[in-house]
Structure formats: C-alpha cells, structure tokens
Write a protein that holds these residues in place. Sequence first.
Motif, PDB file in Angstrom:
ATOM      1  N   GLU A 712       5.057  17.816   8.569  1.00 36.81           N
ATOM      2  CA  GLU A 712       3.679  17.698   8.093  1.00 36.81           C
ATOM      3  C   GLU A 712       3.263  18.858   7.191  1.00 36.81           C
ATOM      4  OE1 GLU A 712       1.493  15.002   8.830  1.00 36.81           O
ATOM      5  OE2 GLU A 712       3.435  14.191   9.418  1.00 36.81           O
ATOM      6  N   ARG A 713       4.092  19.914   7.139  1.00 39.96           N
ATOM      7  CA  ARG A 713       3.717  21.100   6.344  1.00 39.96           C
ATOM      8  C   ARG A 713       3.534  20.761   4.866  1.00 39.96           C
ATOM      9  NH1 ARG A 713       7.660  23.508   9.659  1.00 39.96           N
ATOM     10  NH2 ARG A 713       6.818  25.026  11.115  1.00 39.96           N
ATOM     11  N   VAL A 714       4.269  19.772   4.404  1.00 40.65           N
ATOM     12  CA  VAL A 714       4.229  19.448   2.973  1.00 40.65           C
ATOM     13  C   VAL A 714       2.810  19.095   2.525  1.00 40.65           C
ATOM     14  CG1 VAL A 714       4.771  16.977   3.225  1.00 40.65           C
ATOM     15  CG2 VAL A 714       5.460  18.186   1.157  1.00 40.65           C
ATOM     16  N   SER A 745       4.303  14.365  -5.794  1.00 42.05           N
ATOM     17  CA  SER A 745       3.780  13.003  -5.962  1.00 42.05           C
ATOM     18  C   SER A 745       4.891  11.975  -6.088  1.00 42.05           C
ATOM     19  CB  SER A 745       2.855  12.932  -7.178  1.00 42.05           C
ATOM     20  OG  SER A 745       3.542  13.324  -8.349  1.00 42.05           O
ATOM     21  N   GLU A 746       6.094  12.438  -6.332  1.00 44.04           N
ATOM     22  CA  GLU A 746       7.243  11.532  -6.435  1.00 44.04           C
ATOM     23  C   GLU A 746       7.755  11.111  -5.061  1.00 44.04           C
ATOM     24  OE1 GLU A 746      11.447  11.534  -8.972  1.00 44.04           O
ATOM     25  OE2 GLU A 746      10.415  13.410  -8.548  1.00 44.04           O
ATOM     26  N   LYS A 750       1.710   8.702   0.596  1.00 43.72           N
ATOM     27  CA  LYS A 750       0.844   9.524   1.443  1.00 43.72           C
ATOM     28  C   LYS A 750       0.533  10.856   0.748  1.00 43.72           C
ATOM     29  CE  LYS A 750       0.351  10.796   6.307  1.00 43.72           C
ATOM     30  NZ  LYS A 750       1.032  10.991   7.593  1.00 43.72           N
ATOM     31  N   LEU A 751       1.542  11.413   0.074  1.00 45.16           N
ATOM     32  CA  LEU A 751       1.331  12.660  -0.670  1.00 45.16           C
ATOM     33  C   LEU A 751       0.456  12.412  -1.903  1.00 45.16           C
ATOM     34  CD1 LEU A 751       4.741  14.540  -0.477  1.00 45.16           C
ATOM     35  CD2 LEU A 751       2.513  15.505   0.025  1.00 45.16           C
ATOM     36  N   ARG A 752       0.681  11.284  -2.564  1.00 49.68           N
ATOM     37  CA  ARG A 752      -0.170  10.947  -3.720  1.00 49.68           C
ATOM     38  C   ARG A 752      -1.626  10.802  -3.268  1.00 49.68           C
ATOM     39  NH1 ARG A 752       4.685   8.288  -5.299  1.00 49.68           N
ATOM     40  NH2 ARG A 752       4.244   6.407  -4.104  1.00 49.68           N
ATOM     41  N   MET A 786       1.388   9.606 -10.291  1.00 49.71           N
ATOM     42  CA  MET A 786       0.154   9.330  -9.558  1.00 49.71           C
ATOM     43  C   MET A 786      -0.325   7.885  -9.725  1.00 49.71           C
ATOM     44  SD  MET A 786      -0.831  11.881  -7.738  1.00 49.71           S
ATOM     45  CE  MET A 786      -2.498  11.382  -7.362  1.00 49.71           C
ATOM     46  N   VAL A 787      -0.009   7.232 -10.863  1.00 50.99           N
ATOM     47  CA  VAL A 787      -0.557   5.882 -11.106  1.00 50.99           C
ATOM     48  C   VAL A 787       0.027   4.836 -10.164  1.00 50.99           C
ATOM     49  CG1 VAL A 787      -1.140   6.287 -13.526  1.00 50.99           C
ATOM     50  CG2 VAL A 787       1.128   5.398 -12.946  1.00 50.99           C
ATOM     51  N   VAL A 788       1.036   5.201  -9.389  1.00 48.17           N
ATOM     52  CA  VAL A 788       1.573   4.268  -8.388  1.00 48.17           C
ATOM     53  C   VAL A 788       0.540   4.043  -7.282  1.00 48.17           C
ATOM     54  CG1 VAL A 788       3.469   3.851  -6.767  1.00 48.17           C
ATOM     55  CG2 VAL A 788       3.906   5.074  -8.901  1.00 48.17           C
ATOM     56  N   ASN A 789      -0.325   5.035  -7.077  1.00 52.98           N
ATOM     57  CA  ASN A 789      -1.328   4.965  -6.016  1.00 52.98           C
ATOM     58  C   ASN A 789      -2.442   3.981  -6.369  1.00 52.98           C
ATOM     59  OD1 ASN A 789      -4.124   6.283  -4.947  1.00 52.98           O
ATOM     60  ND2 ASN A 789      -2.495   6.550  -3.455  1.00 52.98           N
ATOM     61  N   LYS A 790      -2.861   3.151  -5.414  1.00 52.74           N
ATOM     62  CA  LYS A 790      -3.859   2.096  -5.672  1.00 52.74           C
ATOM     63  C   LYS A 790      -5.209   2.673  -6.086  1.00 52.74           C
ATOM     64  CE  LYS A 790      -1.897  -1.581  -2.826  1.00 52.74           C
ATOM     65  NZ  LYS A 790      -2.089  -2.475  -1.668  1.00 52.74           N
ATOM     66  N   GLU A 791      -5.625   3.784  -5.450  1.00 51.52           N
ATOM     67  CA  GLU A 791      -6.927   4.367  -5.777  1.00 51.52           C
ATOM     68  C   GLU A 791      -6.947   4.931  -7.187  1.00 51.52           C
ATOM     69  OE1 GLU A 791      -9.232   6.503  -2.778  1.00 51.52           O
ATOM     70  OE2 GLU A 791      -7.660   6.066  -1.327  1.00 51.52           O
TER      71      GLU A 791
END
Length: 929
Positions: A712-714, A745-746, A750-752, A786-791
């Motif tokens: 979870e540190r990441v 982000s790659e 969850k990271l994105r 980042m554009v892979v993320n729905k938001e």
Amino acid sequence: MAEMEAAQLKEEGNRHFQLQDYKAATKSYSQALKLTKDKALLATLYRNRAACGLKTENYVQAASDASRAIDINSSDIKALYRRCQALEHLGKLDQAFKDVQRCATLEPRNQNFQETLRRLNTSIQEKLRVQFSTDSRVQKMFEILLDGNSEADKLEKAANNLIVLGREEAGAERIFQNNGVALLLQLVDTKKPELVLAAVRTLSGMCSGHRARATAILHAVRIDRICSLMAVENQEMSLAVCNLLQAIIDALSGEDKQEHRRKEEALVLDTKKDLKQITNHLLDMLVSKKVSGQGRDQALNLLNKNVPRKDLAIQDNSRTIYVVDNGLRKILKVVGQVPDLPSCLPLTDNTRMLATILINKLYDDLRCDPERDHFRKICEEYITGKFDPQDMDKNVIAIQTVSGILQGPFDLGNQLLGLKGVMEMMVALCGSERETDQLVAVEALIHASTKLSRATFIITNGVSLLKEIYKTTKNEKIKIRTLVGLCKLGSAGGTDYGLRQFAEGSTEKLAKQCRKWLCNASIDTRTRRWAVEGLAYLTLDADVKDDFVQDIPALQAMFELAKTPDKTILYSVATTLVNCTNSYDVKEVIPELVQLAKFSKQHVPEEHPKDKKDFVDKRVKRLLKAGVISALACMVKADNAILTDQTKELLARVFLALCDNPKDRGTIVAQGGGKALIPLALEGTDVGKVKAAHALAKIAAVSNPDIAFPGERVYEVVRPLVSLLDTERDGLQNYEALLGLTNLSERSDKLRQKIFKEKALPDIENYMFENHDQLRQAATECMCNMVVNKEVQERFLADGNDRLKLVVLLCGEDDDKVQNAAAGALAMLTAAHKKLCLKMTQVTTQWLEILQRLCLHDRLSVQHRGLVIAYNLLAADAELAKKLVESELLEILTVVGKQEPDEKRAAVVQTARECLIKCMEYGFIKPVS
C-alpha cells in the motif's frame, strides 16, 4: 484367475449389502481390492466400501474410500456424494459443500443433491454465525486468558485475537458492553507481561476514535495506574502503555479526526479536566525516582507530541502556558541530570535530548515577548538557585542545565550564558580535579560555541584551556569531548576555504583522531558519539570529508552507531552525511559581485577543489558501497521527538544527493531507500519535504513501483509527487515528478484514481502547454496513461473545455515523442467513447490534416496510433466514415494496407487493413478480386 475371483467377491459383497450385513460386505470388498488391478473395478469396490462405512458410521473410512474412488475417476458422482455425506458427519461442512456442489453441477435436476446443497449452506451459515459471533469470540478468549492452566500457544493466540478484535469497532463495542474492561483489568492484575501487554493493546484499540469509550476506560483504569505501568523498566510494555495514553489523548482532544458515533457527544461534555489530569501525571513522572528511563522517555514523548501546537496558525497555546507554569522546572530538572552523580534519576541515552527538544518546542510555541520573558525568568531562577559555593554537585547540575538549553532555543541559551557566574563556573569546572565536573564543563563549552561570534570569544578565552585539558587528562571520555570542542572551534569558518581558524593540516589531524576513536569498539557508545559530533564540524573541510569517506571502517562504525538505541547521535550523523555529499545549500556566486568584493578588499568565500562535482560523485559511490542506505532507513524509523524536523530535512538532503545518478537508484531501492523516503516527504520542514519528494520522484521515474514501494506504500508516494507540480518548484522537479507519475499511472487504475483524487490533472494539463519540450513531452506521456481512467475520460467528454483540442493539436507537433504520447491518448479516448470521435472533428479544422500526417509518420509507433484513431473514427459513425473515405485518408490506408507485413510493420499493416475492411462493410469501397 485373480481378476475373476475379485469380480466374484464384489458380487458377494453386494449380496451381503442388500441383506444389510455391512461388516461381511466390507470384508468381501476388502478381499477383492487385494486381488484386482483393474481401475474400473477398483473404483467400484472403493465406492461400495464407502457406502458400508456410511452405514456403520465409520465416517473417516467412508471419506477415505470415496476419495480413492474419486482419484481414479474425478466425475464418479456416487463417490462424490458419499464423501459429501461422510464429511458432513465429520463436521467438515465446507468440504462437504464443495462435493455436493460438484454433484449438482453434473446432475442439475437431481432433487436430492439440490436439497443437500440447501441444507449444507444453511448449516454453514449458522456455524459461521455462532463461531464468529463477537460475543462468543470475546467470551472464549477471556476464558483461555484467565485460565491458569491454558497452554502457552493457546494463550498467545487468544491474546493476539483479542488485540485484533479491540481494533475493530464492532469487536471493541462488544468487549466494552460485556464487562470487558473489568476482565482486561483482571489480566493486568496477573502481572504476567504477555497478558498485561495484550490487555493494554486491546484497551488501546478500544479507545481509538471513540471519545465516550476512551473517557470510560480512563476513569475505570485510572491515570495513576496507567502511568505506573508506563514507568516499568520493560521497553515493550512502556511503549504499549504510551500508545494507549496517546489513543486516549487523541480521542479526548478530537485529534483522531474520526467522526464520533451516535450520541456519544452528549455523554462527554468536557474533556479538558481529563486532559489536564493526564498532563499533570506525565509531568510528575519526569521527576519521580520510581520511573524507569524508558518510562521517562515515553512521558517526554507524549508531552512533546501533545502540548505544543502543531500549527502556529491556531491561536490557543494554553496547554503550553500551563506546562510552562506547572512543569518547566520539572523538565529543567531532567535536562540538568548528570549520570555520574548519585542523585541522578534513571535515564536512557535519549532522555536529556528529549527534554531539551521539549523545552525548544515549548519556547517556540510562545506567542509574545512577555510569555518568553516569563519562560526565561523561570530558567534563570532555576539555574541561579542551583549555584552553591558549598555544594559542587549543584553547580555541576546548573551548568549541565545551561548546556542542555544551549542545544534547544539558542537565543535563550545565549541569554543564560550572559548570566553572572555562568562562564566563570564553566572555566572553574574545567580546572576541577573531578572528572565529572570536567565532562560537564567541556560539553557546555562545546554547546556554547555554536555561533561564530560566541566561538570567537571562546577561541580567545577558552582554546588554551581546552588544549591544556586535552594534554593533561588521561580520561578518554574527557579527551574526546575536549577534542570535539577544538573541532567545533576549528570549523567556525564553515565551508569557506579561505576562512580557517587553525593552521594548515590541523583539522585533518583532529579528524584522524576522531576516526580513530570512532572505530574503537572498546569505548562506550555515549562517548563514541562525540567522535561523530567532532566529524560533523570537521567534515565542512573538503580534505577531511574526502579522507573520511575513504575510511570504510570509520564510515561503517558511524552507521552502526546510528542504529543503536542512543538516538541523540542522529543529528550529528545526518550533518556529517550532508557535508560529505555537499547537499547543503550553496549561495550562487555572481562573478561581477566577486570582482567588486575583491576590488573593495572584502573577503570572498572560496570553494575547495575537492568540493567539485566529480569529487562529490566519488564520495556518494563510496557511501553507497559502505551501506549508507540501511543506516538512513534505520534513522528514519527513530522516535518522532528525537527525529526533529531539522534532522528530517538533513536526511532528505542526503537522500536527494544519493539519488542524483540514475545508476545508483537501483541500489537505493534494493536497500529500502524508497520506503524510508515516504515519511520524510510527508512530515518535516517545507524544504525537507520538497527535497524528499524530489528524491522520491527520481526513484519513481526509473524504478518498478511494485519493488520500490511495495504494498500500500505506493499510494503514499502520489501526494509528494503531485506537490512537485507546483509552479514554485523548479523545472527539474516538475519534470521528474511528471516522469514518476507517468510510471505510477501505468501500473493500475487504482493508482490513476489516486492521482486524479490528488487533483493532479489540471497541473498535468498546464505542463502540456509548456514551451519547454521535455516538460511538455513528460506531461503528455502522463496524460496518455491517465486517459484510461473513466473519471479522466468524463473530463474530456464534458462541454466547455479545450482538453481534447489540446491533445489533437499536440498530435500535430514536430516533436516525435510528444506526437507519440498525444496520439496514444487520442487513440484510447476515441476507442472509449464514440462521442469523442465526433467531438474530435469539431475542436479544430486541422483535425483531418493532423490525422493524415499521423498515418504517414516515419516512426512506426506514431503511425500505428494514427491508424488506430482512424479505425475508431470509421467505426464510430457512418457519416463520419464517409467523410474520411472521401478524403486522401483512403489512399493512405490503401497504400499502407498493400505493404508486405514484415515483423516490424505487422501491427501497422494489420490496422490499415482493418480500416479498409470497415469501409467495405459500409459499402463505400469494393474488394478487388
């Protein structure tokens, strides 16, 4: 013959079974099993013997036989069901459920299987409810813990389970409601360390985030009892009780920042009285001889953490004022303790330093001059009240107190040095025949020479005295401290090569002696610490630092000292490492001003030749080879009060210097440097947090995040990196933060999502507008991930913004790397939403020209992404597809699609052909025979 006999025995067994003579049937099947090797017959015999086992209630044998039949034929439905029945009787409901589930899959219409499936499901749910109902668990655990005959492993398991349960809201509430506090106090009364620890840790969990429960527990257990438990010699116990008290303080003061549940706010009207009572007991612990050194340290830790304001923007400093009025003399008493005197309180190596840090924090927390004057008067009265011509011990304690304050608020310390009799007493103690007096006086002189003005005074008046002590004393402890005093005075010119206090070569000789003592394991840790203190001053000299990093045994000895329980050494080690890596701030030298200074015969700071970059790089390599990262990681884990914000800043500076070369970052990650940097980036001075965040960015940019920041540190790395996108940070920090975020982000959505929640998107977009090529490229690559993320996609879909236009225009840039990243982002956006395909044609009139350029690009990756965009547009809408076919794009697709697909061009040619196939499906073009 054997096979025939086996078949006959099987039939015989079947007859016995029909006659309900199950023992005889079992005997016949067992004899048959010894005679045959035929797999089909073996499976039947085992299955039949399992049926006998069920009838005779020999369920273990039945389960075993059924398993053997299943091993031969995994789809043997009778064997599966018989094993299910046997396992159910043995209480192994989950295994039985799996078997009947398999049966129901093979024969879904079998009502018997369906009924068994429902029955087992209900039984399992009921068993789980009973087994895991909190009341039952609590009761069972207390029964085991309070039973004097319980086995050790059962006790340990029950204690750990109770602790875990206390940390869960439902579990904590059930323990509390079921008379749990009284039962936990019974565990404390056993005085068995493991049971007391379990009780304390459970109580700690129960208090966290719940004000009413914390208040009730405080009153039930009583603050005096809690403090007496914290006062014990056992370090683990003392720390656990400290954590309990911290949980109570957080809950009462609202520092836990958790929402208080239900109506408990109405139950707890005022917590100030309880908080004041806790503070009073902690202050009393400081001066009690019954309190162990560990207990005193924990009391100081709690005061350090909870009394001074965490944010100076808060106006209320009443807690500090209260402690100054009621406890400053008690804290001064701890600061003035001299270990060699018979009246000394029990201490650890860190106690006096913790008290000094507390004084410093309290002084910094004062808001106005009258408050500071009041603070100073208390200190003056305490010190002057100790001076006594008839009692040398009191004089020593007075000077030790001044020495401690000099390590805290420097202006207050310097004011106290000006008190009548203080400097004279230092000199008198230096000349004393008693070694304890000399030790205290020399330390006080060292701390008194912190500022150049004060050092100049002591150089004039005290150097000869220190040299005399150094020559005459036979006590190594005094000798080392005297040498440190000389080191400190010798380094008064700082890094300025031209401003030296001592003759050429003197500092090297002093440093050599310090290194010699540092490596001498026969000298106690507290004394060897002073050798590092000396090096912290002397390594300002480039010759000294260069010699030191080549002395691997001395380096490793310093690293080992940094890992010992004596944490007072941290600042000195950190300072030495900052000097060795040249990671201190260096003022920019403007040539015109240098010429002007020379003309007016003013002193101009000179840089030593060994402070050039190539020398610094070599020193960094040697430090890494000697194991500096493991030492730094250990230092970061130190107690919060000892690890001051200033020390954290120094450690962050060192880390940043060590991370400078990308080739070294793998070593830093492998030795735990990535994990150690996270707390430095989240807490400390503003400068320290920026330096640590920059070091994190350097690591995140080139390392696999799963290895550098495991678990979870990441997610904790994201915020420091986003903070570097601020326009106040320099270009290199912006660039490396963007590279780090691109890498993160790659990894996962969850990271994105975390990056998006930290509001990094507007900053990333800003850098996509930058004139600086590398910044624009890094920002675009980050956005591509980042554009892979729905938001993020929803932001592009929203009306009234130019996000999509920016990406389209960046696809037309001359920079290949920017084009590649922008085309990748556009390919993913157009693949995700048809609306964006249509929107792309509206944001700029140049869209078709840009798309054609992408599809003809020399770089295959850019060309492939362009063709993917073309395919997405063709697939999105027939009208749009017609528009594309009527343009030159069709010719481009035809040319590319006709190429021979070699290994490198296969993806490009295939995508072009898919575009042409899509055009054929619309009927815009016809296939050529």
